[in-house]
Design an enzyme around this catalytic site. Sequence first.
Site, PDB file in Angstrom:
ATOM      1  N   SER A  61       7.114   4.780   1.544  1.00  0.00           N
ATOM      2  CA  SER A  61       7.195   5.471   2.926  1.00  0.00           C
ATOM      3  C   SER A  61       8.620   6.031   2.986  1.00  0.00           C
ATOM      4  O   SER A  61       9.538   5.220   2.359  1.00  0.00           O
ATOM      5  CB  SER A  61       6.843   4.767   4.184  1.00  0.00           C
ATOM      6  OG  SER A  61       7.561   5.297   5.566  1.00  0.00           O
ATOM      7  N   TYR A 100       7.715  -3.475   8.402  1.00  0.00           N
ATOM      8  CA  TYR A 100       7.144  -2.087   7.814  1.00  0.00           C
ATOM      9  C   TYR A 100       8.000  -1.595   6.835  1.00  0.00           C
ATOM     10  O   TYR A 100       7.923  -1.348   5.672  1.00  0.00           O
ATOM     11  CB  TYR A 100       6.425  -0.988   8.811  1.00  0.00           C
ATOM     12  CG  TYR A 100       6.223   0.235   7.890  1.00  0.00           C
ATOM     13  CD1 TYR A 100       4.723   0.097   7.775  1.00  0.00           C
ATOM     14  CD2 TYR A 100       6.761   1.428   8.030  1.00  0.00           C
ATOM     15  CE1 TYR A 100       4.266   1.241   6.991  1.00  0.00           C
ATOM     16  CE2 TYR A 100       6.119   2.409   7.317  1.00  0.00           C
ATOM     17  CZ  TYR A 100       4.910   2.515   6.902  1.00  0.00           C
ATOM     18  OH  TYR A 100       4.214   3.694   6.338  1.00  0.00           O
TER      19      TYR A 100
HETATM   20  N1  LIG Z   1       0.694   8.707   7.682  1.00  0.00           N
HETATM   21  C1  LIG Z   1       1.978   9.001   7.553  1.00  0.00           C
HETATM   22  O1  LIG Z   1       2.581   9.763   8.112  1.00  0.00           O
HETATM   23  C2  LIG Z   1       2.626   7.977   6.331  1.00  0.00           C
HETATM   24  C3  LIG Z   1       4.045   8.074   6.269  1.00  0.00           C
HETATM   25  C4  LIG Z   1       4.451   7.122   5.181  1.00  0.00           C
HETATM   26  C5  LIG Z   1       3.563   6.321   4.685  1.00  0.00           C
HETATM   27  N2  LIG Z   1       2.432   6.330   4.893  1.00  0.00           N
HETATM   28  C6  LIG Z   1       1.752   5.166   4.179  1.00  0.00           C
HETATM   29  O2  LIG Z   1       0.504   5.684   3.526  1.00  0.00           O
HETATM   30  C7  LIG Z   1      -0.449   4.896   3.310  1.00  0.00           C
HETATM   31  C8  LIG Z   1      -1.797   5.163   4.040  1.00  0.00           C
HETATM   32  O3  LIG Z   1      -1.624   5.533   5.567  1.00  0.00           O
HETATM   33  P1  LIG Z   1      -2.239   6.412   6.565  1.00  0.00           P
HETATM   34  O4  LIG Z   1      -1.577   7.221   7.427  1.00  0.00           O
HETATM   35  O5  LIG Z   1      -3.501   7.148   5.787  1.00  0.00           O
HETATM   36  O6  LIG Z   1      -2.954   5.009   7.432  1.00  0.00           O
HETATM   37  P2  LIG Z   1      -4.409   4.729   8.354  1.00  0.00           P
HETATM   38  O7  LIG Z   1      -4.905   6.224   8.648  1.00  0.00           O
HETATM   39  O8  LIG Z   1      -3.715   4.026   9.306  1.00  0.00           O
HETATM   40  O9  LIG Z   1      -5.346   4.015   7.308  1.00  0.00           O
HETATM   41  C9  LIG Z   1      -4.704   2.908   6.702  1.00  0.00           C
HETATM   42  C10 LIG Z   1      -5.818   2.412   5.946  1.00  0.00           C
HETATM   43  O10 LIG Z   1      -5.504   0.755   5.447  1.00  0.00           O
HETATM   44  C11 LIG Z   1      -6.496   0.052   5.603  1.00  0.00           C
HETATM   45  N3  LIG Z   1      -6.063  -1.129   5.826  1.00  0.00           N
HETATM   46  C12 LIG Z   1      -5.381  -1.662   6.775  1.00  0.00           C
HETATM   47  N4  LIG Z   1      -5.232  -3.010   7.025  1.00  0.00           N
HETATM   48  C13 LIG Z   1      -5.820  -3.415   6.237  1.00  0.00           C
HETATM   49  C14 LIG Z   1      -6.449  -4.732   5.442  1.00  0.00           C
HETATM   50  N5  LIG Z   1      -5.635  -5.609   6.015  1.00  0.00           N
HETATM   51  N6  LIG Z   1      -7.047  -4.864   4.199  1.00  0.00           N
HETATM   52  C15 LIG Z   1      -7.506  -3.830   3.710  1.00  0.00           C
HETATM   53  N7  LIG Z   1      -7.344  -2.485   4.057  1.00  0.00           N
HETATM   54  C16 LIG Z   1      -6.540  -2.270   5.430  1.00  0.00           C
HETATM   55  C17 LIG Z   1      -7.414   0.673   6.510  1.00  0.00           C
HETATM   56  O11 LIG Z   1      -8.812   0.682   6.458  1.00  0.00           O
HETATM   57  P3  LIG Z   1      -9.881  -0.696   7.520  1.00  0.00           P
HETATM   58  O12 LIG Z   1      -9.013  -0.396   8.746  1.00  0.00           O
HETATM   59  O13 LIG Z   1     -11.123   0.107   7.405  1.00  0.00           O
HETATM   60  O14 LIG Z   1      -9.387  -1.953   6.848  1.00  0.00           O
HETATM   61  C18 LIG Z   1      -7.154   2.088   6.350  1.00  0.00           C
HETATM   62  O15 LIG Z   1      -8.120   2.808   5.407  1.00  0.00           O
HETATM   63  C19 LIG Z   1      -0.034   3.644   4.150  1.00  0.00           C
HETATM   64  O16 LIG Z   1       0.522   2.842   3.063  1.00  0.00           O
HETATM   65  C20 LIG Z   1       1.111   4.032   5.085  1.00  0.00           C
HETATM   66  O17 LIG Z   1       2.078   3.042   5.093  1.00  0.00           O
HETATM   67  C21 LIG Z   1       1.707   7.116   5.781  1.00  0.00           C
END
Ligand SMILES: NC(=O)c1ccc[n+]([C@@H]2O[C@H](COP(=O)([O-])OP(=O)(O)OC[C@H]3O[C@@H](n4cnc5c(N)ncnc54)[C@H](OP(=O)(O)O)[C@@H]3O)[C@@H](O)[C@H]2O)c1
Length: 244
Positions: free
Chosen positions: A142, A156
Amino acid sequence: MTDRQKTLVLTGASRGIGHATVKRFSAEGWRVLTCSRNAFDDRCPWPGGADNHVQIDLADPNNTIAAIETIREKLGGKLDALVNNAGISPKTEGGGRLNTLETDLRTWGQVFHVNFFASVVLARGLRAELAAAKGAVVNVTSIAGSRVHPFAGAAYSTSKAALKSLTREMAHDFGPLGVRVNSIAPGEVETSILSPGTDKIVDGLPMRRLGQPAEVADVIHFLCSDQSSYVTGTEIEVNGGQHV
Ligand SMILES: NC(=O)c1ccc[n+]([C@@H]2O[C@H](COP(=O)([O-])OP(=O)(O)OC[C@H]3O[C@@H](n4cnc5c(N)ncnc54)[C@H](OP(=O)(O)O)[C@@H]3O)[C@@H](O)[C@H]2O)c1
């Protein structure tokens, strides 16, 4: 060249960037093994969904280690790509940033298990299959790993900084096995992880808009494809210029 169907293991497949990644790889003909806490949702529009799903709580190290055998059985010998995408970003009760003074140690540990330790535990557990396919690992970091962010908490952000360093260490150690290891660092991407107020950040970005999950999935796909066959140990920023 090979006619063998390629296989991806993807964590955090159920929403956001992970969901877009399943769709991208499926469209390219890959088999995708999905991993998340919940059982497979029948509304997911990809083939073989329930059979290719592994329910796993990455916050629980014993559960993660135990799930590796299930994944290996489903793989049957070769793994072309592992994408460590699952991530959590806890906030204060009011939705604010959890800083270094307030973050309870248990929360900090949970964040590190999901965002950091699970990545190396899975990659190590699947190393024989990755080596057999000369596969690739992509760790999703990130922009918050390299600067203080108004909403992302200290746990985080430090977990993502550590994951970036882990990418370097793993590239060194997995390279001799023929396995490439890279990371991608998204900025503000339109998913449920975003906080209210993100629009103010977006107003200051060179590209003046949020990223879309599909735009992140494209870069993940590039890093898992032969088009990046000599790229390892690096991090690609996917943030519309937020880092400049
Ligand atoms: N969106 C952004 O702007 C952004 C920016 C920087 C980095 N990121 C990174 O990109 C990645 C995806 O982010 P996103 O925005 O798509 O997040 P999101 O919509 O919140 O999705 C998170 C995913 O992680 C899974 N997860 C959470 N806790 C878990 C656990 N204990 N065991 C297994 N699976 C788990 C959730 O599935 P379940 O709830 O079904 O388990 C979900 O599929 C993350 O690593 C995030 O830090 C995102």
